[in-house]
Motif scaffolding. Structure first.
Motif, mmCIF file in Angstrom:
data_model
loop_
_atom_site.group_PDB
_atom_site.id
_atom_site.type_symbol
_atom_site.label_atom_id
_atom_site.label_comp_id
_atom_site.label_asym_id
_atom_site.label_seq_id
_atom_site.Cartn_x
_atom_site.Cartn_y
_atom_site.Cartn_z
ATOM 1 N N MET A 35 50.912 91.606 -4.692
ATOM 2 C CA MET A 35 51.789 92.839 -4.618
ATOM 3 C C MET A 35 50.787 94.109 -5.059
ATOM 4 S SD MET A 35 55.464 91.657 -6.523
ATOM 5 C CE MET A 35 54.694 91.039 -8.146
ATOM 6 N N LYS B 131 53.011 99.604 -7.390
ATOM 7 C CA LYS B 131 54.456 99.750 -7.453
ATOM 8 C C LYS B 131 55.377 98.463 -7.615
ATOM 9 C CE LYS B 131 58.132 101.875 -5.233
ATOM 10 N NZ LYS B 131 58.771 102.634 -4.071
ATOM 11 N N ASP B 132 54.894 97.531 -7.093
ATOM 12 C CA ASP B 132 55.847 96.232 -6.693
ATOM 13 C C ASP B 132 55.514 95.494 -7.983
ATOM 14 O OD1 ASP B 132 56.781 97.039 -4.335
ATOM 15 O OD2 ASP B 132 55.396 95.627 -3.183
ATOM 16 N N ARG B 133 54.398 95.525 -8.566
ATOM 17 C CA ARG B 133 54.345 95.004 -10.081
ATOM 18 C C ARG B 133 54.794 95.546 -11.073
ATOM 19 N NH1 ARG B 133 48.632 94.511 -11.248
ATOM 20 N NH2 ARG B 133 47.958 96.167 -9.344
ATOM 21 N N ALA C 56 58.569 94.870 -11.125
ATOM 22 C CA ALA C 56 58.878 93.626 -11.354
ATOM 23 C C ALA C 56 58.710 93.332 -12.905
ATOM 24 C CB ALA C 56 57.901 92.655 -10.533
ATOM 25 N N ASP D 73 60.488 106.191 -3.527
ATOM 26 C CA ASP D 73 61.491 105.686 -3.010
ATOM 27 C C ASP D 73 62.373 106.679 -2.239
ATOM 28 O OD1 ASP D 73 61.428 102.590 -3.662
ATOM 29 O OD2 ASP D 73 61.356 103.549 -5.585
#
Length: 339
Positions: free
Chosen positions: A1, A4-6, A9, A178
């Motif tokens: 990932m 940002k994804d991390r 999460a 986003d």
């Protein structure tokens, strides 16, 4: 990932129900909206809204080095019907958000843990905010995709309803923004219809000077007589418009049990007789403590006046000469109502 994804999460692991990203300049319309709001006097006694308006209107001015804002929502959804207490007029109705520990402390500690993790992972500089700085959190929440500002002006989400605290992490890191959330209120007017004092001028427009949350928490001195009866037994805040929102069918349970604390719905008879020291002890660690004994007892006396419980008459009579003018006025009003 990717980073940002991390971080998203990890935010969920920390207990937040959602995390989204926007740019500091994501709400260019904010300056004009804020200017019109203050010019119309809707801020009432909330002088802090008129102070440092250049910061509040433009987050990129608040910290020019910031390149991204991580917006986070933390649920405090109640386990019970928050309006049930309104049917028991001898008890005090306290807003759900103030039932437990002060959210400023809980959310800020969670934000700081997430910020430390982010620094360890990617470096950069960060600042965390939770309702303690001139940050337009609801507007940024919509710009980041957390939710949209509903007709009651609060943030609403199809994923977690509208029972949530908002926090933000400003960072010099460049995180992919986003898409903004779009409005999903449709033709629904449940929140507007639920307001006891008709504080909504129009959909998406609230006059705080008629809002029970503003009146019981921010307003100093006596409250206008024509609004007192509509307050019922609401002694700190008001949840009617939030509770009425149909999107709460998707409400996510509060992740921290400290939000579901022991304030409950105390008997008005107990609350009215609190002196300053007793008030501070009873509400230690609670958001209620910040309004002070005088404003709180003033609210309790309005509730006593609305209770139709003549057994509370002697308590109101005993406060009719209170040193605080607003308390004494509320006590005399309560006596007249019960008479």
């Amino acid at each position: 990932m990717d980073l940002k994804d991390r971080v998203v999460a990890h935010a969920l692991e920390e207990g937040f129900v959602m995390a989204r990203v926007c740019r500091p300049d994501a709400v260019p319309e904010m300056a004009a909206r804020l200017d019109a709001y203050v010019a119309a006097g809707y801020h009432g006694q909330m002088e802090w809204m008129a102070e440092r308006m250049h910061w509040r209107a433009d987050p990129s001015v608040l910290w020019p080095e910031a390149r991204s804002i991580l917006m986070l929502a933390e649920s405090y959804a109640p386990e019970h019907d928050p309006l049930a207490v309104l049917e028991r007029p001898n008890l005090g109705a306290v807003s759900v958000y103030a039932q437990g520990r002060d959210y400023h402390d809980i959310v800020k500690k969670r934000l700081k843990r997430l910020a430390r993790w982010l620094i360890e992972e990617a470096g950069g500089e960060l600042k965390v905010f939770v309702d303690t700085a001139p940050v337009p959190e609801k507007a940024l929440g919509q710009a980041s995709g957390l939710g949209w500002q509903g007709k009651h002006t609060n943030l609403v989400s199809r994923e977690w309803g509208n029972w949530a605290f908002l926090g933000s992490i400003f960072t010099t890191l460049d995180l992919e923004p986003d898409l903004p959330e779009v409005d999903h209120c449709g033709s629904c007017t449940s929140c507007l219809d639920a307001c006891p004092t008709k504080a909504f001028i129009a959909p998406y427009q609230l006059d705080p000077r008629r809002c029970i949350s503003y009146l019981t928490i921010e307003h100093k001195g006596p409250i206008a007589p024509d609004l007192r009866a509509a307050m019922g037994n609401r002694i700190y805040g008001c949840d009617d418009c939030l509770a009425a929102c149909p999107w709460n069918k998707f409400a996510v349970a509060a992740s921290d049990m400290r939000y579901l604390g022991a304030v409950g719905a105390p008997p008005l008879a107990e609350l009215a007789v609190l002196d300053d020291a007793e008030f501070r002890t009873r509400f230690s660690g609670s958001p209620v403590k910040r309004i002070g004994r005088n404003r709180f007892v003033r609210n309790v006396l309005y509730a006593i006046g609305n209770s139709n419980d003549v057994s509370l008459m002697s308590i109101a009579q005993g406060l009719a000469e209170d040193p605080d003018q607003a308390v004494a006025d509320a006590a005399r009003w309560a006596v007249a109502r019960l008479s």
